[in-house]
Enzyme design. Sequence first.
Site, PDB file in Angstrom:
ATOM      1  N   ASP A 204      79.658  46.797  45.830  1.00  0.00           N
ATOM      2  CA  ASP A 204      78.288  47.298  45.801  1.00  0.00           C
ATOM      3  C   ASP A 204      77.603  46.895  44.489  1.00  0.00           C
ATOM      4  O   ASP A 204      78.214  46.952  43.417  1.00  0.00           O
ATOM      5  CB  ASP A 204      78.367  48.833  45.894  1.00  0.00           C
ATOM      6  N   GLU A 246      77.522  42.371  47.456  1.00  0.00           N
ATOM      7  CA  GLU A 246      76.166  42.848  47.696  1.00  0.00           C
ATOM      8  C   GLU A 246      75.346  42.494  46.464  1.00  0.00           C
ATOM      9  O   GLU A 246      75.382  43.196  45.454  1.00  0.00           O
ATOM     10  CB  GLU A 246      76.111  44.369  47.907  1.00  0.00           C
TER      11      GLU A 246
END
Length: 546
Positions: A204, A246
């Site tokens: 993330d 990401e």
Amino acid sequence: MILPAQSEWYKDAIIYQLHVRTFSDSNSDGVGDFRGLQQKLDYLEELGATAVWLLPFYPSPLRDDGYDIADYCAVHKSYGTLEDFKAFLTAAHERGLRVIIEMVLNHTSDQHPWFQESRSSRDNPKRNWYVWNDTDELYRDARIIFIDTELSNWAWDPVSKAYYWHRFFSHQPDLNFDNPEVREAIWQVMRFWLELGVDGFRLDAVPYLVERDGTSCENLPETHDIIREYRRRLDESFPGRMLLAEANQWPADVCAYFGHGDEFHMAFHFPLMPRMFMAVRLEDRKPIIEILQRTPEIPQNCQWSIFLRNHDELTLEMVTDVERDYMYDEYARDKSTRINLGIRRRLAPLIDNDRRRIELLNGMLMSLPGTPVIYYGDEIGMGDNIYLGDRNGVRTPMQWDGHWNAGFSEADPERLYAPIVSNPVYGYQAVNVDSQKRSEHSLLSWMKRLVQVRKSSQVFSRGTISFLDPPNHRVLAYVREYGNDRVLAVNNLSSTSQAVELNLRKYKGFIPIEMSGKTIFPRVGELPYLLTMGPYQFYWFRLRRI
Ligand code: BGC
């Protein structure tokens, strides 16, 4: 059970993204759990998914739906136990389904014991695990990401009387990746899950790991060094596992995260996603072709991951200001559907529940270069609930059938973690898995066939792409090639019928075979190849030299 290290499995994957809490509730407490999910594995298999990506399921105060982690090595008690997770993982692996989990490494929850220690005093041994400063003056060139909720990337901590750095919500303090202890602690977390057998991580918010004054604090060389080091350790001890980035950035900046094939295996192509919607609205192929032509080649062992929708807003960070205004005007007239720099809606409501556009967009998702990700519920055309705050409107319970709580849970409806969508258009009585299984013509049945066709050739997952340049700009056509396999994809982006003349001289003598019905089309000759197409229609032709 650990799946054999099959080389580059992620390239041929069909990824299904879901949150455990949204999927199926086995103990009637109103929240989905691992046991419930395990019972639904048949469904994922029937759909043709080969990997499942789970949103964060760790202990958390859930102020950012679990992206605020309070313990990296356990399961949130609403979702079950670590034993339940292990049983789910084994069951998934028994079916050959890979499991990708979240590694939220940029920040923790402020409830994480590391932060509690760090803030407890200025001389605590964990003080340096987070980014502290006496003023809020440092790193002023870093943008604010959650512009609707945050005014600064610094927050004042009344306990230790200093500011701490956070790129997202102020309850999510950023870890200090300059500290080798932090880097090691995160690797130990990854190791923990890798030893249990997970097949990969979505990392993330990677661009923001390291801060340097006078920079945007994004994509810094030091961040790449950290990733390279994790990748080295991963390959050394866990070959065959996968890292997915990401990094919501422009193509050239994202490409840097592949390194020389020694950083990430995969990365989301964020800029492509809004341009698919833009192209369909403009009825012009230009946005898609332009962004893919601006996308540099990636190392051989790497792969893009592409998607239409996910658990966040349809982000408009990677478009120009003019393009953003256009997208807002066309897709988010109702201002309450806008959040930060994006639109908080699911696929079907975005395009007014138009089945033809849902099919066209999925057709492009499955035929453009990259590994496709299907967001749970979009395969049945689920709706959203814009009256729920933040991005929660696109995270409502999965609609399994037309019975009590849509078959999601036996709890009293008031107890559900979020209400089931119940309006006459998208409500569970109209849109659910059970009813769609009964019809050959439902979206679900159509999606299954699409996925099957996609999986029938590696040309989709591994092939090159070359765009054709027909005079009719409403048509997007490309040829994918892998070894001796060639597929011609033709997409009519327009709401009206179109005729298109394709220059297929290179394939003179080939016969196009339409892949869903295996229909033989006329042989390619000297003249431009003429096709007529209905509104939003698309074709995939295998080009065969017969
Ligand atoms: C996730 C969001 C989350 C944010 C902060 C993002 O990349 O996709 O859902 O709010 O990270 O953790």
